[in-house]
Design an enzyme around this catalytic site. Sequence first.
Site, PDB file in Angstrom:
ATOM      1  N   GLY A 257       4.651 -14.360  -0.494  1.00  0.00           N
ATOM      2  CA  GLY A 257       4.732 -14.481   0.953  1.00  0.00           C
ATOM      3  C   GLY A 257       4.988 -15.885   1.466  1.00  0.00           C
ATOM      4  O   GLY A 257       5.952 -16.118   2.212  1.00  0.00           O
TER       5      GLY A 257
ATOM      6  N   ASN B 217       0.803  -1.228   0.000  1.00  0.00           N
ATOM      7  CA  ASN B 217       0.000   0.000   0.000  1.00  0.00           C
ATOM      8  C   ASN B 217       0.837   1.279   0.000  1.00  0.00           C
ATOM      9  O   ASN B 217       0.432   2.286  -0.555  1.00  0.00           O
ATOM     10  CB  ASN B 217      -1.032  -0.003   1.144  1.00  0.00           C
TER      11      ASN B 217
ATOM     12  N   GLY C 143       1.809  -5.735   7.468  1.00  0.00           N
ATOM     13  CA  GLY C 143       0.815  -6.395   6.619  1.00  0.00           C
ATOM     14  C   GLY C 143      -0.399  -6.764   7.449  1.00  0.00           C
ATOM     15  O   GLY C 143      -0.722  -6.100   8.437  1.00  0.00           O
TER      16      GLY C 143
ATOM     17  N   GLU D 194     -11.420  -5.183   8.845  1.00  0.00           N
ATOM     18  CA  GLU D 194     -10.649  -4.227   8.054  1.00  0.00           C
ATOM     19  C   GLU D 194     -11.026  -4.424   6.588  1.00  0.00           C
ATOM     20  O   GLU D 194     -10.753  -5.475   6.009  1.00  0.00           O
ATOM     21  CB  GLU D 194      -9.154  -4.477   8.257  1.00  0.00           C
ATOM     22  N   ILE D 195     -11.661  -3.413   5.988  1.00  0.00           N
ATOM     23  CA  ILE D 195     -12.110  -3.546   4.592  1.00  0.00           C
ATOM     24  C   ILE D 195     -10.978  -3.195   3.632  1.00  0.00           C
ATOM     25  O   ILE D 195     -10.809  -3.795   2.597  1.00  0.00           O
ATOM     26  CB  ILE D 195     -13.348  -2.654   4.324  1.00  0.00           C
TER      27      ILE D 195
ATOM     28  N   LYS E 107      12.119  -8.346   1.743  1.00  0.00           N
ATOM     29  CA  LYS E 107      11.208  -8.923   0.744  1.00  0.00           C
ATOM     30  C   LYS E 107      10.084  -7.931   0.479  1.00  0.00           C
ATOM     31  O   LYS E 107       9.318  -7.571   1.360  1.00  0.00           O
ATOM     32  CB  LYS E 107      10.604 -10.258   1.194  1.00  0.00           C
TER      33      LYS E 107
ATOM     34  N   CYS F 234      -3.522   1.112   6.775  1.00  0.00           N
ATOM     35  CA  CYS F 234      -3.694   0.332   7.994  1.00  0.00           C
ATOM     36  C   CYS F 234      -4.412   1.163   9.056  1.00  0.00           C
ATOM     37  O   CYS F 234      -5.146   0.636   9.872  1.00  0.00           O
ATOM     38  CB  CYS F 234      -2.350  -0.129   8.504  1.00  0.00           C
TER      39      CYS F 234
ATOM     40  N   GLU G 131       4.560  -8.787  -3.464  1.00  0.00           N
ATOM     41  CA  GLU G 131       4.484  -9.319  -4.827  1.00  0.00           C
ATOM     42  C   GLU G 131       3.702  -8.405  -5.769  1.00  0.00           C
ATOM     43  O   GLU G 131       3.907  -8.422  -6.974  1.00  0.00           O
ATOM     44  CB  GLU G 131       3.896 -10.732  -4.827  1.00  0.00           C
TER      45      GLU G 131
ATOM     46  N   GLU H  16       3.616  -4.491  12.349  1.00  0.00           N
ATOM     47  CA  GLU H  16       2.685  -3.365  12.161  1.00  0.00           C
ATOM     48  C   GLU H  16       1.539  -3.917  11.322  1.00  0.00           C
ATOM     49  O   GLU H  16       1.715  -4.239  10.155  1.00  0.00           O
ATOM     50  CB  GLU H  16       3.420  -2.222  11.480  1.00  0.00           C
ATOM     51  N   LEU H  17       0.362  -4.080  11.961  1.00  0.00           N
ATOM     52  CA  LEU H  17      -0.689  -4.904  11.356  1.00  0.00           C
ATOM     53  C   LEU H  17      -1.945  -4.089  11.041  1.00  0.00           C
ATOM     54  O   LEU H  17      -1.869  -2.905  10.816  1.00  0.00           O
ATOM     55  CB  LEU H  17      -0.975  -6.085  12.283  1.00  0.00           C
ATOM     56  N   GLY H  18      -3.059  -4.764  11.044  1.00  0.00           N
ATOM     57  CA  GLY H  18      -4.293  -4.129  10.591  1.00  0.00           C
ATOM     58  C   GLY H  18      -4.903  -3.182  11.603  1.00  0.00           C
ATOM     59  O   GLY H  18      -4.392  -2.996  12.715  1.00  0.00           O
TER      60      GLY H  18
ATOM     61  N   GLN I 135      -7.915  -7.695  -3.827  1.00  0.00           N
ATOM     62  CA  GLN I 135      -8.381  -6.634  -2.932  1.00  0.00           C
ATOM     63  C   GLN I 135      -9.695  -6.043  -3.436  1.00  0.00           C
ATOM     64  O   GLN I 135     -10.595  -5.738  -2.652  1.00  0.00           O
ATOM     65  CB  GLN I 135      -7.314  -5.548  -2.804  1.00  0.00           C
TER      66      GLN I 135
HETATM   67  P1  NAI Z   1      -0.276  -9.870   3.706  1.00  0.00           P
HETATM   68  O1  NAI Z   1      -0.106  -9.554   5.142  1.00  0.00           O
HETATM   69  O2  NAI Z   1      -0.565 -11.293   3.368  1.00  0.00           O
HETATM   70  O3  NAI Z   1       1.035  -9.410   2.907  1.00  0.00           O
HETATM   71  C1  NAI Z   1       1.978  -8.468   3.388  1.00  0.00           C
HETATM   72  C2  NAI Z   1       3.379  -8.984   3.105  1.00  0.00           C
HETATM   73  O4  NAI Z   1       3.539 -10.244   3.745  1.00  0.00           O
HETATM   74  C3  NAI Z   1       3.676  -9.229   1.618  1.00  0.00           C
HETATM   75  O5  NAI Z   1       5.023  -8.923   1.368  1.00  0.00           O
HETATM   76  C4  NAI Z   1       3.434 -10.714   1.485  1.00  0.00           C
HETATM   77  O6  NAI Z   1       4.144 -11.302   0.410  1.00  0.00           O
HETATM   78  C5  NAI Z   1       3.960 -11.226   2.817  1.00  0.00           C
HETATM   79  N1  NAI Z   1       3.421 -12.529   3.210  1.00  0.00           N
HETATM   80  C6  NAI Z   1       2.206 -13.064   2.909  1.00  0.00           C
HETATM   81  N2  NAI Z   1       2.099 -14.293   3.426  1.00  0.00           N
HETATM   82  C7  NAI Z   1       3.268 -14.566   4.071  1.00  0.00           C
HETATM   83  C8  NAI Z   1       3.776 -15.688   4.791  1.00  0.00           C
HETATM   84  N3  NAI Z   1       3.051 -16.781   4.940  1.00  0.00           N
HETATM   85  N4  NAI Z   1       5.010 -15.602   5.326  1.00  0.00           N
HETATM   86  C9  NAI Z   1       5.749 -14.483   5.181  1.00  0.00           C
HETATM   87  N5  NAI Z   1       5.337 -13.410   4.492  1.00  0.00           N
HETATM   88  C10 NAI Z   1       4.110 -13.439   3.950  1.00  0.00           C
HETATM   89  O7  NAI Z   1      -1.399  -8.911   3.134  1.00  0.00           O
HETATM   90  P2  NAI Z   1      -2.181  -9.025   1.738  1.00  0.00           P
HETATM   91  O8  NAI Z   1      -2.518 -10.449   1.460  1.00  0.00           O
HETATM   92  O9  NAI Z   1      -1.426  -8.267   0.725  1.00  0.00           O
HETATM   93  O10 NAI Z   1      -3.503  -8.212   2.094  1.00  0.00           O
HETATM   94  C11 NAI Z   1      -4.511  -8.802   2.898  1.00  0.00           C
HETATM   95  C12 NAI Z   1      -5.079  -7.790   3.850  1.00  0.00           C
HETATM   96  O11 NAI Z   1      -4.095  -7.391   4.770  1.00  0.00           O
HETATM   97  C13 NAI Z   1      -5.552  -6.491   3.227  1.00  0.00           C
HETATM   98  O12 NAI Z   1      -6.822  -6.591   2.680  1.00  0.00           O
HETATM   99  C14 NAI Z   1      -5.502  -5.572   4.403  1.00  0.00           C
HETATM  100  O13 NAI Z   1      -6.663  -5.740   5.179  1.00  0.00           O
HETATM  101  C15 NAI Z   1      -4.298  -6.054   5.187  1.00  0.00           C
HETATM  102  N6  NAI Z   1      -3.069  -5.277   4.914  1.00  0.00           N
HETATM  103  C16 NAI Z   1      -2.611  -4.416   5.866  1.00  0.00           C
HETATM  104  C17 NAI Z   1      -1.514  -3.630   5.614  1.00  0.00           C
HETATM  105  C18 NAI Z   1      -0.979  -2.670   6.626  1.00  0.00           C
HETATM  106  O14 NAI Z   1      -0.466  -1.645   6.254  1.00  0.00           O
HETATM  107  N7  NAI Z   1      -1.023  -2.989   7.920  1.00  0.00           N
HETATM  108  C19 NAI Z   1      -0.825  -3.662   4.327  1.00  0.00           C
HETATM  109  C20 NAI Z   1      -1.331  -4.646   3.410  1.00  0.00           C
HETATM  110  C21 NAI Z   1      -2.428  -5.399   3.708  1.00  0.00           C
END
Ligand code: NAI
Length: 535
Positions: A259, A203, A279, A433-434, A226, A336, A229, A302-304, A383
């Site tokens: 991931g 994001n 993420g 979290e939408i 990393k 986030c 993607e 740093e999460l949702g 998304q």
């Molecule tokens: P995600 O948390 O799955 O991905 C974030 C990062 O983690 C990416 O680099 C991804 O490749 C990596 N990742 C994914 N699975 C992994 C694993 N098993 N082991 C290690 N690394 C891994 O988030 P995603 O799928 O892109 O989005 C899903 C939801 O997450 C979004 O709809 C949103 O609600 C939330 N999100 C929150 C963010 C924030 O700024 N806190 C940023 C992105 C997504």
Amino acid sequence: MVLQMATRRAMSSLLNRSFRLLGGRGAGLASGSQRFGTAAALDEPITPPVEVKYTKLLINGQFVDSASGKTFPTLDPRTGEVIAHVSEGDTEDINRAVASARKAFDEGPWPRMTGYERSRILNRFADLIDKHSDELAGLETWDNGKPYEQSALAEVPTLSRLFRYYAGWSDKIHGLVVPADGPHHVQVLHEPIGVAGQIIPWNFPLLMFAWKVGPALACGNTIVLKSAEQTPLTALYAAKLLHEAGLPDGVLNVISGYGPTAGAALANHMDVDKLAFTGSTETGKIVLELAARSNLKPVTLELGGKSPMIILDDADVDKAVELAHFALFFNQGQCCCAGSRTFVHERVYDEFVEKAKARALRRVVGDPFKKGVEQGPQIDDEQFSKVMRYIKSGVNSGATLESGGDRIGNKGYYIQPTIFSNVKDEMEIAKDEIFGPVQSILKFKDIDEVIRRANATHYGLAAGVFTSNIDKANTLTRALRAGTVWVNCFDVFDAAIPFGGYKMSGQGREKGIDSLKNYLQIKAVVTSLKNPAWL
Ligand code: NAI
Ligand code: MG
């Protein structure tokens, strides 16, 4: 992130600058504009000099193919078309990158050079970011879909600012001498922690790069990063500039990839000394578990979030509407800390909803490479579908759909700015979290009630308060369980302000002085004194 928005004047001067630089050279980026807002965007394309230069993995200072030879496509969110094929890192590439970072840490100059030397390299990098700001901003918008004006005026300038901030810290990190009972000279040394594994989301690709890489480098660590993607391009470009600035080989390795493969291999690695992740909460739990099961590396997360934005009854409703609109819709709602539960006092509720709806209908959605566009497409199909599912869920659960609710066009991932009123706490749209342009407006009666309801969530990243009553503001800032509380503002970020979450929104803080602790080991050195009389 925002970053106080630049003035219109700054905006137009920056855009003029990029037009001059371009001399009309297009990058084939401007596509048909799709619009929701009635206030039309100027149909003027912005054509920064954007070009994909780097698509391979960066290991030990070299761009190399992945061990498997595999690549994956990175897509343009405006169309879903392929921008470029990027090398796909997996376990073997992570192993190579960690080995390179390990060697650079154990034997290389970076942890051994003076803080001042490190600061000079980081400052040179910041200068290079400014020099290449048009390309960086263009690439960020192309890969992510956010409005170019946001990338150019807010994100890239903040990127160089963050690195100057961390350059400033490089030569000011030091330990303590502490008194002890007995004839001992006690030093508390602050040492770099070692090889940092860093996993970032899509994001804010460049800002997340800075929040992670900045403090790690200032403290003298080496890194395997990393990227997400969905957005691999700008991390490679920025890392290349960092090497141009003088970063020694192996200090920063960048792996593009997925991931569950590359990301998990990094979190699980026995030779990674520290892990930082941004993420989803769901993935945060996975990486924390991987870190625990492997070598117990410390983890920052740093999460949702599901941040409340609370509008009290003394509020100037027009201003409150604008702020709450910004708090939710900024960055296509993909923040986030988005103010995704708009709590409005019952006395001003109806007026607020009416005006919020009018504002959403005016929001200019369209090609992010056009002037005046406030909202581009969502990042990808996944998304997009998730947001559309939540819109359906809002309708089905009985909330009132005031505006939007549909996609725009049939290409790319554009969604109408959507507003629900009469939202109840137990509805999915008020709990989950939408991560999209969907504002939920809830009604409340008094402060105690809104505090209770605002805190009734597993998240605790941020909160917003809008009031001119200082006592009520103070009550709320103390009572809200969130890592950041913005009063009469929202999304104000600064290199020096710590950011992070309570509860399931994360662990640890990024930015500010607190971010350095994540990347330091503490060593106590106790030396026996021969002549205690001089103590
Ligand atoms: P995600 O948390 O799955 O991905 C974030 C990062 O983690 C990416 O680099 C991804 O490749 C990596 N990742 C994914 N699975 C992994 C694993 N098993 N082991 C290690 N690394 C891994 O988030 P995603 O799928 O892109 O989005 C899903 C939801 O997450 C979004 O709809 C949103 O609600 C939330 N999100 C929150 C963010 C924030 O700024 N806190 C940023 C992105 C997504
Ligand atoms: Mg995921």
